[in-house]
Write an enzyme that holds these catalytic residues in place. Structure first.
Site, PDB file in Angstrom:
ATOM      1  N   GLY A 175       1.111  -1.306   0.029  1.00 54.59           N
ATOM      2  CA  GLY A 175       0.065   0.056   0.089  1.00 54.59           C
ATOM      3  C   GLY A 175       0.760   1.165   0.051  1.00 54.59           C
ATOM      4  N   SER A 224       6.018  -5.624  -0.738  1.00 54.18           N
ATOM      5  CA  SER A 224       5.965  -3.941  -1.197  1.00 54.18           C
ATOM      6  C   SER A 224       6.295  -3.121  -0.151  1.00 54.18           C
ATOM      7  CB  SER A 224       4.616  -3.825  -2.215  1.00 54.18           C
ATOM      8  OG  SER A 224       4.744  -2.519  -2.760  1.00 54.18           O
ATOM      9  N   ALA A 225       5.389  -2.214   0.347  1.00 53.91           N
ATOM     10  CA  ALA A 225       5.667  -1.349   1.381  1.00 53.91           C
ATOM     11  C   ALA A 225       5.722  -2.294   2.864  1.00 53.91           C
ATOM     12  CB  ALA A 225       4.140  -0.751   1.625  1.00 53.91           C
ATOM     13  N   HIS A 282       8.923  -3.541  -6.649  1.00 54.53           N
ATOM     14  CA  HIS A 282       8.380  -3.255  -8.004  1.00 54.53           C
ATOM     15  C   HIS A 282       9.354  -2.656  -8.911  1.00 54.53           C
ATOM     16  CE1 HIS A 282       4.177  -3.871  -6.429  1.00 54.53           C
ATOM     17  NE2 HIS A 282       4.424  -2.980  -5.698  1.00 54.53           N
ATOM     18  N   GLU A 307       9.569  -7.544  -9.828  1.00 50.66           N
ATOM     19  CA  GLU A 307       8.096  -8.462  -9.561  1.00 50.66           C
ATOM     20  C   GLU A 307       8.307  -9.949  -9.597  1.00 50.66           C
ATOM     21  OE1 GLU A 307       4.708  -6.704 -11.064  1.00 50.66           O
ATOM     22  OE2 GLU A 307       4.727  -5.083  -9.796  1.00 50.66           O
TER      23      GLU A 307
END
Lengths: 230, 230
Positions: free
Chosen positions: B89, B121-122, B158, B193
């Site tokens: 997020g 991710s985050a 990413h 990814e």
């Protein structure tokens, strides 16, 4: 006020600032010298090299450039200047430097007293309410995200439409701006490359060749034509 | 330590966390319940909806999920947990929330005492030294950019190679990371990814299907194969 906040300095395949040249001649009418603010340092380039790049362009419209880094007393330099140009690069680095040198407020006051201002990319972000809609990487930690609020909204420069062909799970620009609106109630102007915000006195308009995408809390995003008053 | 820091939760065209399923069965071996940290709120979704999404996946590997937002005493909840998963997020929102609730250090200590951790991710960014190589928009102002330093480098999730066909003047990912290295001397791992970082004890490796791009100050970026020790 008499300002231009542009999405980008350079259009694809063109020379630095070339597409804005007719506008800049009008913006800086009667001005012989401006101060260039090189603190955003695109690609980490030196203040000197970046200032030289601005000099090379502005000599073509007979305006002399002094880099703000050259002055020992930078507050005095801003107060004595005829006008300003803040180049693009990293918004975090730019905002950190301006706050640490106590220049954000001084620059704002000088622009509000009718000295012409051009910002490109990061230099446009600092014309908004805060820098919370920059696209840049947070490579340094600024003491605050607050900016000059020369216009009553935030800017997202280099605004980019979603590309349905990309097989990549990073967020689209629109998703990011919508996330901003879940946490803030500030209008965001998505400025596509080729567009700029023009403020003359109290009149604020979108200008350039493209539609401009506007995001507001609780509304669907919408597009406005060049020349629309914001 | 026993951790996975993944570039993304979801590969293009696949279901949430599906590509990581065999790894997650190993990561959480012997664990019956983990705490989900939903604070990054992708797209501004609610803590409840985000936790439900994690629950739906983890039920398929017989692991129960509790959302950290559900606990009144969150420090106690972290200290009592068997393991953790932090979803992706907005990294600014995640880091701000963790610092404000006094959880960044508590979470770090629990992971360092061998409780399994998954970040996507985050959630991977916060496993690095700091969050200065996130791709996210700075929609809120965290009290610090410091993170858990579960690995001695920063992560860029990413990670995206430059696309020479794009006629757009925004910076490439590589340009942004190089700007970071002009201001910081911290290794950056560009995780494409499909890739993740695996740490078991003191051994830290890159895993997944793609090469991983490494950036260090004063060196040209270079690529390493899956399975390389960092």
């Amino acid at each position: 006020m008499n300002i231009i906040l542009a999405s980008t300095s350079t259009l694809f395949g063109e020379q630095y600032l070339e597409y804005l040249k007719p506008e800049l001649i009008k913006l800086y009418e009667g001005i012989t010298e401006i101060i260039f603010i090189p603190f955003a340092r695109p690609g980490g380039m030196s203040h000197e090299d970046y200032t030289q790049k601005a000099k090379d362009f502005f000599s073509s419209i007979n305006i002399n450039i002094k880099g703000l880094h050259e002055f020992e007393d930078k507050v005095e330099a801003v107060n004595s200047a005829q006008g300003f140009f803040t180049g693009g690069g990293n918004t975090f680095l730019l905002v950190k430097t301006l706050h640490e040198l106590g220049l954000m407020k001084v620059l704002k006051e000088n622009i509000e007293s009718e000295k012409p201002y051009l910002g490109c990319s990061a230099g446009s972000n600092i014309g908004g309410v805060n820098m919370k809609t920059t696209n840049d990487m947070p490579i340094v930690y600024p003491p605050s995200f607050d900016c000059m609020e020369l216009v009553p909204f935030n800017i997202n420069p280099h605004y980019l439409d979603p590309n349905p062909e990309i097989k990549h799970n990073g967020e689209t620009r629109e998703t990011r701006i919508k996330e901003f609106l879940t946490q803030n109630d500030i209008k965001v102007v998505g400025l596509r490359e080729g567009n700029w915000i023009r403020r003359i006195g109290n009149r604020v308009t979108t200008e350039g060749t493209e539609l401009t995408r506007i995001f507001e809390k609780g509304k669907d995003p919408y597009e406005v034509d060049p020349g629309t008053e914001l």
